[in-house]
Design an enzyme around this catalytic site. Sequence first.
Site, PDB file in Angstrom:
ATOM      1  N   ASP A   7       0.876  -1.167   0.000  1.00 32.04           N
ATOM      2  CA  ASP A   7       0.000   0.000   0.000  1.00 32.04           C
ATOM      3  C   ASP A   7       0.919   1.225   0.000  1.00 32.04           C
ATOM      4  OD1 ASP A   7      -2.387   1.597   0.411  1.00 32.04           O
ATOM      5  OD2 ASP A   7      -1.773   1.760   2.502  1.00 32.04           O
ATOM      6  N   MET A   8       0.363   2.417  -0.093  1.00 37.39           N
ATOM      7  CA  MET A   8       1.211   3.615  -0.157  1.00 37.39           C
ATOM      8  C   MET A   8       0.992   4.569   1.024  1.00 37.39           C
ATOM      9  SD  MET A   8       1.763   6.187  -3.410  1.00 37.39           S
ATOM     10  CE  MET A   8       0.203   7.056  -3.276  1.00 37.39           C
ATOM     11  N   ASP A   9      -0.173   5.207   1.072  1.00 38.84           N
ATOM     12  CA  ASP A   9      -0.425   6.227   2.101  1.00 38.84           C
ATOM     13  C   ASP A   9      -0.471   5.604   3.491  1.00 38.84           C
ATOM     14  OD1 ASP A   9      -0.954   8.819   0.600  1.00 38.84           O
ATOM     15  OD2 ASP A   9      -2.291   7.437  -0.441  1.00 38.84           O
ATOM     16  N   LYS A 141     -10.145  -0.280  -3.024  1.00 31.90           N
ATOM     17  CA  LYS A 141     -10.210  -1.112  -1.819  1.00 31.90           C
ATOM     18  C   LYS A 141     -11.419  -0.664  -0.987  1.00 31.90           C
ATOM     19  CE  LYS A 141      -5.146  -0.906  -1.709  1.00 31.90           C
ATOM     20  NZ  LYS A 141      -3.970  -0.474  -0.923  1.00 31.90           N
ATOM     21  N   ASP A 166      -1.746  -0.895   6.017  1.00 31.42           N
ATOM     22  CA  ASP A 166      -1.935  -0.257   7.321  1.00 31.42           C
ATOM     23  C   ASP A 166      -3.407  -0.049   7.645  1.00 31.42           C
ATOM     24  OD1 ASP A 166      -2.132   3.230   6.924  1.00 31.42           O
ATOM     25  OD2 ASP A 166      -2.037   1.824   5.262  1.00 31.42           O
TER      26      ASP A 166
END
Length: 220
Positions: A7-9, A141, A166
């Site tokens: 994931d990124m953020d 998502k 997260d």
Amino acid sequence: MQAVIFDMDGLLIDSEPFWKQAEYDVFSSVGVEVTTELAALTAAMTTREVTEFWYAKQPWQDASLEEIENRVVERVKLLIETQGQAMHGVRNLLDSLQQAKVKIGLATNSPKDIIPSVLQRLDIADYFMATSSADEVSQGKPAPDVYTLTLKKLNTEAHHCIAFEDSFGGIKAALAAGIKAIAVPHANEFDHKKFDLASHKLKSLSEFSHQIGNALLTQS
């Protein structure tokens, strides 16, 4: 372990405060009263979903939803490009995976335009063989679409892959795509039972080892 998808953020970059700030700045500018309670509901949404959420609550005049959505994205990009910081353990883990010849992908609900800003700010673009945004699929998502797309780009089967997430919605998305998910919750949520859904849980990416990954993939 042939591949890992991140994931990124909130996982690679501490960008969630930027999204909150941009949301407040932009929606307030068109007369929306952005409350903390309602803003908490938008954290896992795509930018379009957030825009539609606030418009449904308090419709504004003189600007299209697309224009407002773009303002939010541009505000976040500016904050990332000037203030963005990597989460703990990111660089070392990416180095370790690359040295082990593990394919590395990215699957995010954020707009596609945000991805280069993050990867360039953190100087990690060269590690990623594939990146995917919710912009590219029909559903973000917790639907599995963005993970399924990333697996296809990496030419990897789900049972050979691990995902790092997260958020609860992200974990659900990875699992729905058939991928073992490792949760890396924020400190204030670490003990929340919702993360028991994940195959494993870490306090930071620095705790991960290849032994953990391989052990997860051998579990039924």
